[in-house]
Design an enzyme around this catalytic site. Structure first.
Site, PDB file in Angstrom:
ATOM      1  CB  SER A  78      -1.133  -3.271   0.560  1.00 51.28           C
ATOM      2  OG  SER A  78      -0.538  -2.433   1.535  1.00 51.28           O
ATOM      3  CG  ASP A 103      -5.230   4.165   0.721  1.00 49.90           C
ATOM      4  OD1 ASP A 103      -4.080   4.358   1.164  1.00 49.90           O
ATOM      5  OD2 ASP A 103      -5.625   3.041   0.376  1.00 49.90           O
ATOM      6  CG  HIS A 137      -1.841   1.749   0.255  1.00 46.30           C
ATOM      7  ND1 HIS A 137      -3.092   1.551   0.808  1.00 46.30           N
ATOM      8  CD2 HIS A 137      -1.089   0.670   0.605  1.00 46.30           C
ATOM      9  CE1 HIS A 137      -3.109   0.383   1.451  1.00 46.30           C
ATOM     10  NE2 HIS A 137      -1.905  -0.156   1.343  1.00 46.30           N
TER      11      HIS A 137
END
Length: 347
Positions: free
Chosen positions: A32, A313, A316
């Protein structure tokens, strides 16, 4: 080659070209940290194709797990290339300037990320790259051009964090040293496959300081901003990367392997945020599930001054930190070694 069953939606991906390309293409393998939409069409909970993700990105919520650009986007801009499109969302036949195979929640090991649904593990990603090399690119360029295209392009691997977060910490079946060895062996095998398929300029990133993530650190409220024993387990892997880089470079002819020392930059930004113009190194910028330990709550309003935060978040980084790491890697040999991206394009 193991078949990877995917649905390819034939849509166009618009990216800016920032100048005359310094290399033919940029190929991305990862999680991600650099996924830009591959998970959008996979049956998984690990998606970021909704507001406020992408709030500062020109194309809005594309599937990037941050508020704006990623390290890979900044690399592409420096190289004068369009942002490599996600393989699944646009189809590999659409791009001669690179492809992004990265998949959120997945990792180096095939079982990592399975609890979220379908994702592309590292072997899956290299299988897709093999399909690109053997089936898609030959339709567009001849064999001589293909060989030059592959050997002069840049390949970036940013993966492994999920192996520790959702695999090692979740199962507790490994010792830190044996787990690190397993990851090193597995990533080495897949990197060698990329070399055998024609790749020569290959960059491998360290795993992030997972003990500092809001997702992890808030479970240990008395540990301070970082759980150092958890960071040490990642160090078991990261310490094995320089010898791996040296070994691969010496045994694979005409290869250029580069280590991205991203862990140290991220850790320093957390410990000394003001040094980088940051002020909040422990809280997520967006309103996140689980009291700030998970992903952003859809359609929620994030913090106003996003350039001052380390974390977007619960997992990340913000665009600001992506920019800091990428700019250092482009020109600083202590961050990207033994050569920087700036050096690599001149070889």
């Amino acid at each position: 080659m193991e078949e990877v069953m995917i649905f390819v939606c034939m849509v166009f991906f618009v990216s800016p070209i920032w100048g005359n390309p310094l290399v033919p293409a940029l190929y991305l393998f990862g999680d991600s940290s650099i996924d830009n939409g591959n998970n959008n069409l996979l049956p998984t909970l690990a998606r970021a194709n909704f507001f406020p993700y992408g709030i500062d990105f020109a194309l809005a919520s594309t599937g990037r797990f941050t508020n704006g650009k990623t390290i890979a986007d900044y690399f592409a801009e420096y190289l004068g290339l369009p942002y490599p499109p996600p393989y699944i969302s646009v189809g590999s036949s659409r791009s001669l300037t690179g492809i992004n195979y990265a998949s959120a929640s997945c990792g180096i090991l095939p079982e990592t990320g399975a609890n979220f649904g379908r994702c592309l593990n590292l072997r899956d990603q290299v299988n897709l790259f093999q399909n690109t090399v053997e089936n898609d690119l030959p339709v567009m360029i001849n064999s001589i051009e293909l060989s030059e295209h592959l050997s002069n392009s840049i390949y970036v691997f940013i993966i492994g964090t999920n192996d520790y977060i959702s695999n090692y910490l979740g199962t507790k079946t490994y010792q830190s040293i044996s787990f690190a060895e397993l990851l090193i062996t597995t990533i080495s095998d897949q990197v060698k496959r990329v070399y055998e398929l024609g790749g020569r300029n290959i960059m491998i990133s360290e795993i992030r300081p997972v003990g500092c993530m809001p997702r992890i650190s808030r479970v240990y409220p008395h540990a301070g901003p970082c759980v150092e024993e958890l960071n040490q387990m990642v160090t078991c892997f990261n310490q094995r990367l320089p010898p791996l880089i040296k070994n691969l470079t010496s045994t694979l002819p005409a290869s250029n392997f580069v280590l991205i020392r991203s862990n140290s930059i991220e850790y320093d930004a957390i410990r000394n945020p003001s040094k980088y113009g940051l002020s909040d190194a422990s809280n997520p910028c967006c309103r996140s599930w689980g009291n700030g330990t998970e992903g952003c709550i859809p359609l929620s309003a994030p913090c106003q001054d996003r350039s001052r935060y380390v974390y977007w978040d619960g997992y990340h980084l913000t665009q600001t930190v992506h920019s800091i790491i990428s700019s250092q890697c482009i020109s600083n040999r202590s961050v990207c070694s033994p050569v920087t991206i700036e050096d690599l394009v001149k070889i």
